[in-house]
Design a protein around this motif. Structure first.
Motif, PDB file in Angstrom:
ATOM      1  N   ILE A  94      13.592   1.912  44.544  1.00 14.33           N
ATOM      2  CA  ILE A  94      13.695   1.817  43.075  1.00 14.33           C
ATOM      3  C   ILE A  94      14.229   3.125  42.500  1.00 14.33           C
ATOM      4  O   ILE A  94      15.070   3.141  41.589  1.00 14.33           O
ATOM      5  CB  ILE A  94      12.323   1.463  42.481  1.00 14.33           C
ATOM      6  N   ALA A  95      13.735   4.240  43.047  1.00 13.07           N
ATOM      7  CA  ALA A  95      14.220   5.545  42.579  1.00 13.07           C
ATOM      8  C   ALA A  95      15.713   5.695  42.849  1.00 13.07           C
ATOM      9  O   ALA A  95      16.467   6.222  42.020  1.00 13.07           O
ATOM     10  CB  ALA A  95      13.427   6.662  43.257  1.00 13.07           C
ATOM     11  N   THR A  96      16.177   5.197  44.019  1.00 14.74           N
ATOM     12  CA  THR A  96      17.606   5.264  44.346  1.00 14.74           C
ATOM     13  C   THR A  96      18.426   4.418  43.378  1.00 14.74           C
ATOM     14  O   THR A  96      19.491   4.838  42.908  1.00 14.74           O
ATOM     15  CB  THR A  96      17.823   4.791  45.790  1.00 14.74           C
ATOM     16  N   ALA A  97      17.920   3.209  43.090  1.00 10.92           N
ATOM     17  CA  ALA A  97      18.630   2.333  42.153  1.00 10.92           C
ATOM     18  C   ALA A  97      18.710   2.959  40.766  1.00 10.92           C
ATOM     19  O   ALA A  97      19.757   2.924  40.106  1.00 10.92           O
ATOM     20  CB  ALA A  97      17.940   0.976  42.088  1.00 10.92           C
ATOM     21  N   LEU A  98      17.600   3.559  40.323  1.00 12.51           N
ATOM     22  CA  LEU A  98      17.608   4.218  39.012  1.00 12.51           C
ATOM     23  C   LEU A  98      18.560   5.407  39.015  1.00 12.51           C
ATOM     24  O   LEU A  98      19.265   5.654  38.021  1.00 12.51           O
ATOM     25  CB  LEU A  98      16.188   4.679  38.655  1.00 12.51           C
ATOM     26  N   ALA A  99      18.598   6.128  40.145  1.00 15.68           N
ATOM     27  CA  ALA A  99      19.535   7.251  40.230  1.00 15.68           C
ATOM     28  C   ALA A  99      20.976   6.772  40.178  1.00 15.68           C
ATOM     29  O   ALA A  99      21.841   7.397  39.559  1.00 15.68           O
ATOM     30  CB  ALA A  99      19.276   8.033  41.527  1.00 15.68           C
ATOM     31  N   LEU A 100      21.218   5.606  40.808  1.00 19.30           N
ATOM     32  CA  LEU A 100      22.572   5.050  40.792  1.00 19.30           C
ATOM     33  C   LEU A 100      22.968   4.630  39.381  1.00 19.30           C
ATOM     34  O   LEU A 100      24.081   4.909  38.918  1.00 19.30           O
ATOM     35  CB  LEU A 100      22.641   3.851  41.742  1.00 19.30           C
ATOM     36  N   VAL A 101      22.036   3.969  38.676  1.00 18.64           N
ATOM     37  CA  VAL A 101      22.322   3.557  37.293  1.00 18.64           C
ATOM     38  C   VAL A 101      22.534   4.784  36.415  1.00 18.64           C
ATOM     39  O   VAL A 101      23.460   4.847  35.589  1.00 18.64           O
ATOM     40  CB  VAL A 101      21.184   2.676  36.759  1.00 18.64           C
ATOM     41  N   GLY A 102      21.660   5.769  36.613  1.00 17.22           N
ATOM     42  CA  GLY A 102      21.802   6.992  35.820  1.00 17.22           C
ATOM     43  C   GLY A 102      23.119   7.691  36.085  1.00 17.22           C
ATOM     44  O   GLY A 102      23.768   8.195  35.162  1.00 17.22           O
ATOM     45  N   SER A 103      23.538   7.720  37.350  1.00 17.22           N
ATOM     46  CA  SER A 103      24.812   8.363  37.671  1.00 17.22           C
ATOM     47  C   SER A 103      25.982   7.598  37.072  1.00 17.22           C
ATOM     48  O   SER A 103      26.973   8.196  36.637  1.00 17.22           O
ATOM     49  CB  SER A 103      24.970   8.469  39.182  1.00 17.22           C
ATOM     50  N   ALA A 104      25.877   6.250  37.051  1.00 22.23           N
ATOM     51  CA  ALA A 104      26.948   5.450  36.441  1.00 22.23           C
ATOM     52  C   ALA A 104      27.055   5.749  34.951  1.00 22.23           C
ATOM     53  O   ALA A 104      28.157   5.894  34.401  1.00 22.23           O
ATOM     54  CB  ALA A 104      26.695   3.973  36.687  1.00 22.23           C
ATOM     55  N   LEU A 105      25.895   5.848  34.285  1.00 20.37           N
ATOM     56  CA  LEU A 105      25.909   6.171  32.849  1.00 20.37           C
ATOM     57  C   LEU A 105      26.445   7.580  32.631  1.00 20.37           C
ATOM     58  O   LEU A 105      27.230   7.820  31.703  1.00 20.37           O
ATOM     59  CB  LEU A 105      24.493   6.047  32.273  1.00 20.37           C
ATOM     60  N   LEU A 106      26.021   8.500  33.488  1.00 20.40           N
ATOM     61  CA  LEU A 106      26.523   9.865  33.372  1.00 20.40           C
ATOM     62  C   LEU A 106      28.023   9.909  33.619  1.00 20.40           C
ATOM     63  O   LEU A 106      28.769  10.610  32.924  1.00 20.40           O
ATOM     64  CB  LEU A 106      25.792  10.748  34.383  1.00 20.40           C
TER      65      LEU A 106
END
Length: 511
Positions: free
Chosen positions: A194-206
């Motif tokens: 879940i942390a990896t998925a959130l990091a991926l979403v966050g990186s996409a937004l960034l």
């Protein structure tokens, strides 16, 4: 789709593609970092959890073997082993115990729980290691060691360990379930996922935000360059910051300013040259009119003049007419350059128009006309006469008789073909036949024509929305000029006005 629309769409696709590439790169970097960090964290936690549980269970099992199994009789009974196994398992909940010994030469076994742990659950490789006597050395003072192995029974993870009491004592095995540890590790894996998925979403937004920040100036620069290419030379970019994009914007503004100044200078020089030609042509018309009148009078009296003077009179008359044609052509060219040339449309019979053009210039004997009467088109009769006069006159002058003129309509297009039977046009000359003042031979810069006739014919075709092409006949017998005009040029006058005034003194002819 029109050209500008295509460019806009392609530019949008390229811009979106660049944005997508930035997002993908950011996402891949973040995904790689997150997966690497999660993998390392999972591996470290897994080893820590399993090692802690394993060390605790093995240490307790070793103590139980030393305290209880070692105290059994040398030849224990099955009940002795059973009681000892139950006591060992009950004193340390969490694992099952299996004790194996010999009584009166027969093997006996004691189970803490027969349903949970039997000898069949112990891997054969582990049994072999446990029962193997170790050689005694200075570094090894025990014949038997404690061995362990992780295994799976019924799809569940277990820790199996075994050792033998030195001096003929029983062999003991323990079975420790690792299911709770597996559940804990699974929960950890889910959390890291879940942390990896959130990091991926966050990186996409960034990445989206970064791409917008980077690409917005690039898009503005592209829009400005496109406007500059469309002729809007006053286009400039707002510059802020000191980064590379700001430097690029400043460079663009300096380039645009230099280009605007250079184009303005060139336009001013061109306008000055055009005005000079127009003024010169206009000023020459008055004296030329007087000279032409005198020359015509001298021509009428040439037969009565001294034979030594008559050739000079004919030369003056010829050159005066040539100069008059040149001035008229120059004035026609300046109208096209200034954008003041306008169509005066009328509905005409093309066959009659072509016939009149040939007849007024006394070319009937040298021209073979193929045109059906009743072919009505709407165009400017005077300009069509100028085009035909130049094309046919050029064919008669530089080609060979007979000159064939064929007229036909193809769809909504009028097609007039002028073909001669001369030597044709050299290949290196073909691309330049419609250039102003172009001479096919540099060694013969002077000719009877002004060098403007075909260029004026082309301009008159363009103002109708048509075109003229020049080529050599496929059979190598002469040159072929093809004029294409719309059968109705009415729509071309809508922007300029249906009643655009035109100078009544405009003229033209074969040059």
């Amino acid at each position: 789709m029109s050209g500008p629309a295509k460019r806009t769409v392609l530019t949008g696709l390229r811009w979106t593609s660049l944005r997508l590439r930035l997002v993908v790169v950011f996402a891949l970097v973040a995904l790689t970092a997150a997966v690497s960090a999660s993998g390392i964290a999972y591996w470290l936690n897994r080893e820590s959890v399993l090692t802690r549980t394993q060390d605790s269970a093995l240490g307790d099992f070793r103590r139980q073997m030393q305290n209880r199994a070692a105290g059994l009789p040398t030849s224990p009974t099955g009940d002795d082993l059973q009681n000892a196994a139950v006591q060992m398992a009950s004193s340390s909940p969490g694992y099952d115990v299996l004790l194996i010994g010999e009584h009166e030469g027969k093997p006996v076994v004691g189970y803490s729980d027969l349903d949970s742990f039997t000898r069949q659950d112990v891997p054969a490789s582990l049994q072999k290691q446990v029962g193997k006597k170790q050689p005694m050395t200075s570094g090894n003072t025990f014949e038997y060691h404690l061995f362990w192995q992780r295994t799976s029974i019924g799809g569940r993870p277990y820790l199996v360990a075994g050792t033998k009491i030195i001096g003929g004592g029983p062999t003991g095995y323990m079975l420790k379930s690792l299911d709770q540890e597996r559940q804990d590790l699974n929960s950890l894996a889910w959390s890291l996922g879940i942390a990896t998925a959130l990091a991926l979403v966050g990186s996409a937004l960034l990445a989206q935000g970064a791409a917008t920040t980077v690409l917005r100036p690039v898009q503005r620069l592209g829009d400005a360059a496109r406007k500059l290419g469309e002729g809007k030379l006053d286009t400039r970019l707002m510059v802020s910051g000191t980064d590379e994009l700001a430097d690029l914007s400043r460079t663009f503004n300096r380039t645009a300013s230099a280009l605007e100044k250079k184009v303005a200078d060139m336009s001013a020089r061109e306008e000055s040259s055009r005005r000079f030609v127009a003024d010169m042509s206009h000023e020459l018309r008055t004296p030329l009119t007087a000279i032409t009148a005198v020359a015509e009078v001298l021509e009428d009296e040439a037969d009565s003049l001294d034979p030594m003077i008559a050739p000079a009179v004919h030369l003056v008359v010829s050159e005066t007419r040539r100069l008059n044609d040149l001035v008229e052509n120059l004035m026609e060219v300046t109208r096209f350059d200034a954008g003041t040339a306008r169509l005066v449309l009328d509905t005409v019979d093309v066959a009659d128009q072509v016939t009149a053009c040939i007849d007024v210039r006394a070319w009937l004997d040298a021209v073979d006309l193929d045109a059906e009467r009743g072919m009505m088109v709407r165009l400017d009769p005077r300009r069509l006469d100028v085009i035909l006069a130049n094309l046919i006159g050029n064919a008669l002058k530089h080609g060979g008789s007979p000159v064939r003129v064929s007229v036909r309509t193809v769809g909504e297009e009028l097609v007039i073909e002028v073909r001669d039977h001369g030597p044709g046009i050299p290949e290196d000359v073909l691309p330049h036949v419609f250039d102003r003042f172009y001479k096919a031979s540099a060694s013969r810069p002077r000719s009877e024509g002004s060098g403007l006739g075909l260029s004026i014919a082309m301009e008159n075709a363009h103002i109708h929305g048509g075109d003229i092409t020049a080529a050599n006949s496929p059979d190598g017998d002469g040159a072929v000029f093809v004029l294409r005009l719309p059968v109705d040029a009415e729509r071309l006058t809508s922007e300029a006005g249906e009643h655009g005034a035109e100078d009544g003194n405009e003229g033209g002819g074969a040059t």
